[in-house]
Write a protein that holds these residues in place. Structure first.
Motif, PDB file in Angstrom:
ATOM      1  N   LEU A  24      17.869   7.909  89.435  1.00 41.72           N
ATOM      2  CA  LEU A  24      17.124   6.675  89.225  1.00 41.72           C
ATOM      3  C   LEU A  24      18.023   5.507  88.825  1.00 41.72           C
ATOM      4  CD1 LEU A  24      14.069   8.189  87.309  1.00 41.72           C
ATOM      5  CD2 LEU A  24      14.054   7.253  89.635  1.00 41.72           C
ATOM      6  N   CYS A  25      19.155   5.827  88.195  1.00 38.75           N
ATOM      7  CA  CYS A  25      20.070   4.774  87.731  1.00 38.75           C
ATOM      8  C   CYS A  25      21.226   4.538  88.697  1.00 38.75           C
ATOM      9  CB  CYS A  25      20.631   5.136  86.354  1.00 38.75           C
ATOM     10  SG  CYS A  25      19.416   5.130  85.026  1.00 38.75           S
ATOM     11  N   THR A  26      21.176   5.148  89.861  1.00 34.42           N
ATOM     12  CA  THR A  26      22.261   5.012  90.829  1.00 34.42           C
ATOM     13  C   THR A  26      21.684   4.527  92.154  1.00 34.42           C
ATOM     14  OG1 THR A  26      23.413   6.867  89.780  1.00 34.42           O
ATOM     15  CG2 THR A  26      24.175   6.192  91.963  1.00 34.42           C
ATOM     16  N   PHE A  27      21.917   3.273  92.471  1.00 30.96           N
ATOM     17  CA  PHE A  27      21.392   2.721  93.721  1.00 30.96           C
ATOM     18  C   PHE A  27      22.196   1.482  94.103  1.00 30.96           C
ATOM     19  CE2 PHE A  27      19.000   1.111  90.113  1.00 30.96           C
ATOM     20  CZ  PHE A  27      18.986  -0.253  90.315  1.00 30.96           C
ATOM     21  N   THR A  34      24.457  -0.311  91.218  1.00 30.37           N
ATOM     22  CA  THR A  34      24.202   0.179  89.863  1.00 30.37           C
ATOM     23  C   THR A  34      24.556   1.657  89.780  1.00 30.37           C
ATOM     24  OG1 THR A  34      22.378  -1.396  89.598  1.00 30.37           O
ATOM     25  CG2 THR A  34      22.475   0.432  88.042  1.00 30.37           C
ATOM     26  N   VAL A  35      25.293   2.035  88.725  1.00 33.74           N
ATOM     27  CA  VAL A  35      25.671   3.436  88.528  1.00 33.74           C
ATOM     28  C   VAL A  35      25.401   3.821  87.079  1.00 33.74           C
ATOM     29  CG1 VAL A  35      27.427   3.436  90.324  1.00 33.74           C
ATOM     30  CG2 VAL A  35      28.071   2.849  87.983  1.00 33.74           C
ATOM     31  N   LEU A  36      25.115   5.084  86.855  1.00 29.02           N
ATOM     32  CA  LEU A  36      24.897   5.593  85.503  1.00 29.02           C
ATOM     33  C   LEU A  36      26.236   5.792  84.804  1.00 29.02           C
ATOM     34  CD1 LEU A  36      22.853   6.796  83.405  1.00 29.02           C
ATOM     35  CD2 LEU A  36      23.417   9.022  84.398  1.00 29.02           C
ATOM     36  N   VAL A  37      26.355   5.269  83.592  1.00 27.80           N
ATOM     37  CA  VAL A  37      27.557   5.461  82.786  1.00 27.80           C
ATOM     38  C   VAL A  37      27.375   6.618  81.807  1.00 27.80           C
ATOM     39  CG1 VAL A  37      29.157   4.376  81.157  1.00 27.80           C
ATOM     40  CG2 VAL A  37      28.112   3.011  82.977  1.00 27.80           C
TER      41      VAL A  37
END
Length: 218
Positions: A24-27, A34-37
């Protein structure tokens, strides 16, 4: 935004949940990526730090977040989760939307971009997270004084308690022994906000430890 549930029931474990939060946090759109950290789960809530960059490498201009030197911003996303008849669902919101849940770890907050407005919802949310993290985690045998008397179900109150435990089903459960009556009470972490350590169980065995804890836990 309301709740969204998956009817295929593929989210069953912690790993499944984290994988879904990551997805959900990667698009990517035509202009932004947007990427998940980092993602952390506290109770049934997931807290995520998501990094946003421009596809063309230009700086991300945002009204809420200050831009890093590399042109990116990193914000917090909060995902409430629950199961309904075996189906996993989530409700997501961004920190500037004023979420109620505010128990994100300090390690996650450290990854977020600075805020431009000190009076923003995001600023207040981050402060609530810091306030929660600042609540002491006492050890068994510690004698503490609550910031204010707590009213119990029988109408009595308590303020000075000692950390102890009881057993049920072969497991230890934390509780607190009331100094005035010797009775046991369960207290939420929120009830410990602003509390004061009166004496530490760890310091009792050694005068050196006593001096150390008097300087670090008072």
């Amino acid at each position: 935004m309301g709740w969204f549930f998956y009817t295929d029931r593929h989210v069953k474990t912690y790993a499944h949940g984290k994988a879904e939060i990551t997805r959900l946090c990667t698009f990517e759109t035509d202009t932004r990526k947007t990427v998940l950290v980092k993602a952390c789960k506290v109770g049934s809530t997931w807290y995520a730090a998501a990094k946003v960059t421009h596809v063309d490498g230009s700086p991300v201009e945002d009204a809420t977040y200050a831009t890093y030197e590399d042109g990116s911003i990193t914000f917090a996303a909060i995902f409430l989760t629950r199961y309904d008849e075996g189906c996993w669902g989530y409700k997501d919101m961004e920190e500037s939307a004023g979420p109620v849940e505010s128990r994100a770890p300090l390690s996650l907050l450290a990854l977020l971009s600075d805020l431009k407005d000190p009076d923003s919802y995001a600023h207040a949310w981050r402060q609530r997270c810091r306030d929660w993290a600042a609540i002491p985690d006492y050890d068994e045998g510690d004698r503490i004084k609550l910031a204010a008397p707590v009213t119990l179900t029988d109408g009595s109150t308590c303020q000075i308690v000692t950390v102890t435990h009881y057993r049920r089903g072969g497991k230890k459960h934390r509780c607190y022994r009331i100094e005035e009556t010797g009775g046991l009470v369960r207290l939420s972490k929120a009830a410990l906000a602003g509390s004061e350590l009166l004496s530490s169980a760890k310091s009792g065995a050694s005068p050196v430890l006593a001096e150390f804890f008097s300087g670090t836990r008072s």
